[in-house]
Each structure stands twice: as C-alpha cells, then as structure tokens.
Design a protein around this motif. Structure first.
Motif, PDB file in Angstrom:
ATOM      1  N   LEU A 136     -16.472  26.455  14.555  1.00 53.19           N
ATOM      2  CA  LEU A 136     -15.373  26.296  15.509  1.00 53.19           C
ATOM      3  C   LEU A 136     -15.294  27.491  16.446  1.00 53.19           C
ATOM      4  CD1 LEU A 136     -13.048  24.510  16.389  1.00 53.19           C
ATOM      5  CD2 LEU A 136     -11.606  25.627  14.673  1.00 53.19           C
ATOM      6  N   LYS A 137     -15.430  28.686  15.909  1.00 49.19           N
ATOM      7  CA  LYS A 137     -15.413  29.882  16.751  1.00 49.19           C
ATOM      8  C   LYS A 137     -16.615  29.906  17.686  1.00 49.19           C
ATOM      9  CE  LYS A 137     -11.674  31.883  15.258  1.00 49.19           C
ATOM     10  NZ  LYS A 137     -10.507  32.079  16.155  1.00 49.19           N
ATOM     11  N   LEU A 138     -17.763  29.474  17.182  1.00 48.42           N
ATOM     12  CA  LEU A 138     -18.962  29.404  18.013  1.00 48.42           C
ATOM     13  C   LEU A 138     -18.765  28.411  19.142  1.00 48.42           C
ATOM     14  CD1 LEU A 138     -21.898  29.977  18.701  1.00 48.42           C
ATOM     15  CD2 LEU A 138     -22.587  28.433  16.862  1.00 48.42           C
ATOM     16  N   ALA A 139     -18.158  27.262  18.832  1.00 50.68           N
ATOM     17  CA  ALA A 139     -17.895  26.246  19.847  1.00 50.68           C
ATOM     18  C   ALA A 139     -16.950  26.787  20.920  1.00 50.68           C
ATOM     19  CB  ALA A 139     -17.305  25.002  19.196  1.00 50.68           C
ATOM     20  N   GLU A 140     -15.923  27.513  20.502  1.00 48.79           N
ATOM     21  CA  GLU A 140     -14.982  28.091  21.460  1.00 48.79           C
ATOM     22  C   GLU A 140     -15.687  29.101  22.363  1.00 48.79           C
ATOM     23  OE1 GLU A 140     -12.010  29.726  18.933  1.00 48.79           O
ATOM     24  OE2 GLU A 140     -10.984  27.802  18.605  1.00 48.79           O
ATOM     25  N   ARG A 141     -16.598  29.869  21.795  1.00 53.78           N
ATOM     26  CA  ARG A 141     -17.336  30.866  22.581  1.00 53.78           C
ATOM     27  C   ARG A 141     -18.243  30.193  23.604  1.00 53.78           C
ATOM     28  NH1 ARG A 141     -21.820  33.783  21.061  1.00 53.78           N
ATOM     29  NH2 ARG A 141     -21.650  33.080  18.890  1.00 53.78           N
ATOM     30  N   ILE A 142     -18.875  29.092  23.202  1.00 51.92           N
ATOM     31  CA  ILE A 142     -19.749  28.368  24.130  1.00 51.92           C
ATOM     32  C   ILE A 142     -18.942  27.752  25.266  1.00 51.92           C
ATOM     33  CG2 ILE A 142     -21.281  26.364  24.353  1.00 51.92           C
ATOM     34  CD1 ILE A 142     -22.193  26.903  21.476  1.00 51.92           C
ATOM     35  N   LEU A 143     -17.797  27.154  24.940  1.00 47.46           N
ATOM     36  CA  LEU A 143     -16.948  26.566  25.980  1.00 47.46           C
ATOM     37  C   LEU A 143     -16.430  27.633  26.935  1.00 47.46           C
ATOM     38  CD1 LEU A 143     -14.941  23.888  23.971  1.00 47.46           C
ATOM     39  CD2 LEU A 143     -16.593  23.468  25.809  1.00 47.46           C
ATOM     40  N   ASN A 144     -16.087  28.791  26.407  1.00 39.16           N
ATOM     41  CA  ASN A 144     -15.670  29.893  27.283  1.00 39.16           C
ATOM     42  C   ASN A 144     -16.802  30.306  28.211  1.00 39.16           C
ATOM     43  OD1 ASN A 144     -13.076  30.024  26.213  1.00 39.16           O
ATOM     44  ND2 ASN A 144     -13.626  31.546  24.666  1.00 39.16           N
ATOM     45  N   GLY A 145     -18.021  30.307  27.670  1.00 40.05           N
ATOM     46  CA  GLY A 145     -19.183  30.637  28.483  1.00 40.05           C
ATOM     47  C   GLY A 145     -19.452  29.608  29.570  1.00 40.05           C
ATOM     48  N   ALA A 146     -18.983  28.384  29.322  1.00 42.67           N
ATOM     49  CA  ALA A 146     -19.132  27.312  30.317  1.00 42.67           C
ATOM     50  C   ALA A 146     -17.905  27.211  31.219  1.00 42.67           C
ATOM     51  CB  ALA A 146     -19.368  25.986  29.611  1.00 42.67           C
ATOM     52  N   GLY A 147     -17.057  28.237  31.167  1.00 46.46           N
ATOM     53  CA  GLY A 147     -15.862  28.233  31.991  1.00 46.46           C
ATOM     54  C   GLY A 147     -14.829  27.221  31.545  1.00 46.46           C
ATOM     55  N   GLY A 148     -14.911  26.783  30.290  1.00 50.22           N
ATOM     56  CA  GLY A 148     -13.989  25.789  29.777  1.00 50.22           C
ATOM     57  C   GLY A 148     -14.233  24.398  30.314  1.00 50.22           C
ATOM     58  N   SER A 149     -15.359  24.209  30.987  1.00 51.66           N
ATOM     59  CA  SER A 149     -15.658  22.929  31.640  1.00 51.66           C
ATOM     60  C   SER A 149     -16.710  22.145  30.866  1.00 51.66           C
ATOM     61  CB  SER A 149     -16.154  23.180  33.072  1.00 51.66           C
ATOM     62  OG  SER A 149     -16.669  22.001  33.649  1.00 51.66           O
ATOM     63  N   LEU A 150     -16.368  20.912  30.492  1.00 50.00           N
ATOM     64  CA  LEU A 150     -17.352  20.045  29.848  1.00 50.00           C
ATOM     65  C   LEU A 150     -18.461  19.667  30.816  1.00 50.00           C
ATOM     66  CD1 LEU A 150     -15.111  17.650  27.720  1.00 50.00           C
ATOM     67  CD2 LEU A 150     -16.507  19.556  26.915  1.00 50.00           C
ATOM     68  N   LYS A 151     -18.133  19.601  32.091  1.00 51.97           N
ATOM     69  CA  LYS A 151     -19.150  19.282  33.106  1.00 51.97           C
ATOM     70  C   LYS A 151     -20.210  20.369  33.156  1.00 51.97           C
ATOM     71  CE  LYS A 151     -19.730  17.976  37.944  1.00 51.97           C
ATOM     72  NZ  LYS A 151     -19.033  17.735  39.249  1.00 51.97           N
ATOM     73  N   ASN A 152     -19.767  21.623  33.109  1.00 51.71           N
ATOM     74  CA  ASN A 152     -20.726  22.731  33.085  1.00 51.71           C
ATOM     75  C   ASN A 152     -21.552  22.714  31.800  1.00 51.71           C
ATOM     76  OD1 ASN A 152     -19.736  23.595  35.537  1.00 51.71           O
ATOM     77  ND2 ASN A 152     -18.401  25.160  34.654  1.00 51.71           N
ATOM     78  N   LEU A 153     -20.890  22.387  30.702  1.00 52.50           N
ATOM     79  CA  LEU A 153     -21.598  22.313  29.419  1.00 52.50           C
ATOM     80  C   LEU A 153     -22.652  21.220  29.442  1.00 52.50           C
ATOM     81  CD1 LEU A 153     -21.855  23.173  26.419  1.00 52.50           C
ATOM     82  CD2 LEU A 153     -20.074  21.501  25.896  1.00 52.50           C
ATOM     83  N   SER A 154     -22.349  20.103  30.098  1.00 48.08           N
ATOM     84  CA  SER A 154     -23.248  18.948  30.082  1.00 48.08           C
ATOM     85  C   SER A 154     -24.560  19.200  30.813  1.00 48.08           C
ATOM     86  CB  SER A 154     -22.552  17.730  30.698  1.00 48.08           C
ATOM     87  OG  SER A 154     -22.349  17.923  32.091  1.00 48.08           O
ATOM     88  N   VAL A 155     -24.582  20.188  31.712  1.00 46.73           N
ATOM     89  CA  VAL A 155     -25.816  20.447  32.478  1.00 46.73           C
ATOM     90  C   VAL A 155     -26.552  21.682  31.970  1.00 46.73           C
ATOM     91  CG1 VAL A 155     -24.963  19.299  34.551  1.00 46.73           C
ATOM     92  CG2 VAL A 155     -24.520  21.739  34.236  1.00 46.73           C
ATOM     93  N   MET A 156     -26.078  22.253  30.859  1.00 42.55           N
ATOM     94  CA  MET A 156     -26.779  23.405  30.290  1.00 42.55           C
ATOM     95  C   MET A 156     -28.104  22.975  29.669  1.00 42.55           C
ATOM     96  SD  MET A 156     -24.015  25.889  28.406  1.00 42.55           S
ATOM     97  CE  MET A 156     -22.944  26.975  29.359  1.00 42.55           C
ATOM     98  N   SER A 157     -29.093  23.828  29.760  1.00 43.44           N
ATOM     99  CA  SER A 157     -30.395  23.557  29.154  1.00 43.44           C
ATOM    100  C   SER A 157     -30.431  24.104  27.732  1.00 43.44           C
ATOM    101  CB  SER A 157     -31.506  24.214  29.982  1.00 43.44           C
ATOM    102  OG  SER A 157     -31.374  25.631  29.948  1.00 43.44           O
ATOM    103  N   VAL A 158     -31.472  23.746  27.002  1.00 45.87           N
ATOM    104  CA  VAL A 158     -31.645  24.274  25.647  1.00 45.87           C
ATOM    105  C   VAL A 158     -31.731  25.795  25.682  1.00 45.87           C
ATOM    106  CG1 VAL A 158     -33.255  24.434  23.706  1.00 45.87           C
ATOM    107  CG2 VAL A 158     -32.724  22.212  24.676  1.00 45.87           C
ATOM    108  N   ALA A 159     -32.470  26.319  26.658  1.00 41.08           N
ATOM    109  CA  ALA A 159     -32.628  27.772  26.762  1.00 41.08           C
ATOM    110  C   ALA A 159     -31.290  28.456  26.993  1.00 41.08           C
ATOM    111  CB  ALA A 159     -33.585  28.102  27.902  1.00 41.08           C
ATOM    112  N   GLU A 160     -30.430  27.855  27.818  1.00 40.73           N
ATOM    113  CA  GLU A 160     -29.122  28.443  28.091  1.00 40.73           C
ATOM    114  C   GLU A 160     -28.228  28.396  26.855  1.00 40.73           C
ATOM    115  OE1 GLU A 160     -28.525  27.606  32.860  1.00 40.73           O
ATOM    116  OE2 GLU A 160     -28.241  25.952  31.435  1.00 40.73           O
TER     117      GLU A 160
END
Length: 213
Positions: A136-160
């Motif tokens: 859960l903490k890891l998920a929160e950190r990733i979403l913060n890295g995506a600016g809290g946007s699911l749209k930004n998360l959806s276009v992230m690559s495996v490397a990112e």
C-alpha cells in the motif's frame, strides 16, 4: 593465478597476528573465499586458523553480514537479534499488520470495489511490498510519482515503473497489463442490440409468428 589457485588476495597485520583473505579457484572450477588468521607463537612458530565460504554460500554470507551490521546500528536499544529486527520491520511494513477492515482485499470484500481508493486498488495489483514497506505504501509512492494521476500512470513504461524501489519487471508488467485493459475498455464501442418483437398475424394458424421491428 598462482599455483595455489588464488585469483585475488588481500592481507593485513596487527602485531603478531596476520590475516589473509583469498579468492580462490577450486578443482571443480567453482570459486570460494578462504579466510586465514596466522599468529606467531612464543617459540617463533606460527599457528594458523582458516575457514572457507563456497560459491553457493556467497549470497547467504553477504546477507548475514548485512543483517549483522543493521543489528549493530541498534546498539543503543540493547541486544537485538537479527530475527527480532526482521519481525520489527515486518510488523511495521506488512499489510497483515494493519487492522482487517483497512486491508485492501478485506475492504473490497466487505465494502465493494467502488469504495476502494486508487492506492488500494494499485496495491492489490502489486501484491506484495518489502520488509520495510507495504504494498500500500509502495502504491501511494508510485501514484505520487505519477502526480496522483491515473492517466499518467497508464502511460508509464516498465522501465519507468521499475525505477520505483520495490518494483521489478513482474510487478510492473502486472500494473501495465491492468492499465492497458482499462484503456481498451474505455476505447471500446458499445454493442447496440436490435429489439425484435414477435406478433401473430390475423388469419394465421395458432403457433405461427412473424418477426418484425
């Protein structure tokens, strides 16, 4: 390499004690590390003690040293075993340590998916965290890295995604697969069904029907 099979060697001395660390090649072409202590005796002779770490033990030995140094950092707390440290980190970072009603899977089962936070849904995709951090903490950190946007998360690559500590190829691929399914669903054209009515024409025998709009 010398005749003793030594590939690399380091040594240092403290008074009458001499220490040798040799990286060696065994007869079966595997590697091993040999630690040797040599101490000069009162009569001028030397007494030697050695122990060996074989190649298949390297990972365990390094892990043990890392745990030992971590334990040493807790000296102010008194004696702490490596097992106690592991349980402490596990207790702090594990979802199982959370109250049942706050755990993502249990929350979905009792409240339904519509009540889930984005971070909770993402944590379920990630599956597991690390001893120091829950999924859960890891998920929160990733979403913060995506600016809290699911749209930004959806276009992230495996490397990112793999740039986030705790995310490997397997976890990143799972998240990407879920994002791709969501994108395909949103782009899908709704299927429209034509309504067909059954009616009986006057004068037709019982049991005969025509199809009409």
């Amino acid at each position: 390499m010398n005749k003793n099979g030594i590939l690399a060697s380091e040594s240092f001395s403290r008074g009458r004690r001499h220490y040798f660390l040799d990286f060696k090649l065994a007869g079966n072409n595997s590697n091993y590390v040999q630690f040797t202590r040599s101490e000069q005796q009162g009569n001028g002779s030397y007494k030697r003690w050695s122990f060996v770490i074989f190649e298949n033990q390297f990972e365990d030995f390094i892990s043990a040293f890392a745990s030992l140094f971590r334990s040493a950092a807790y000296q102010g707390k008194g004696f702490v075993t490596v097992k106690q440290l592991h349980e402490e980190f596990k207790g702090e970072g594990c979802i199982k340590a959370m109250p049942p009603e706050l755990r993502p899977r249990e929350k979905m089962a009792t409240s339904g998916r519509s009540e889930m936070e984005n971070s909770e849904l993402l944590a379920m995709l990630i599956g597991s965290g690390s001893p120091n951090e829950s999924a859960l903490k890891l998920a929160e950190r990733i979403l913060n890295g995506a600016g809290g946007s699911l749209k930004n998360l959806s276009v992230m690559s495996v490397a990112e995604l793999c740039q986030f500590k705790g995310m490997g190829i397997a976890k990143s691929s799972t998240v990407m697969a879920a994002m791709e399914l969501a994108l395909r669903l949103s782009a899908a054209t709704p299927v429209r069904y034509k309504t067909v009515y059954l009616y009986k024409k006057p004068g037709r025998p019982s049991g005969f029907f025509d199809l009409g709009n």
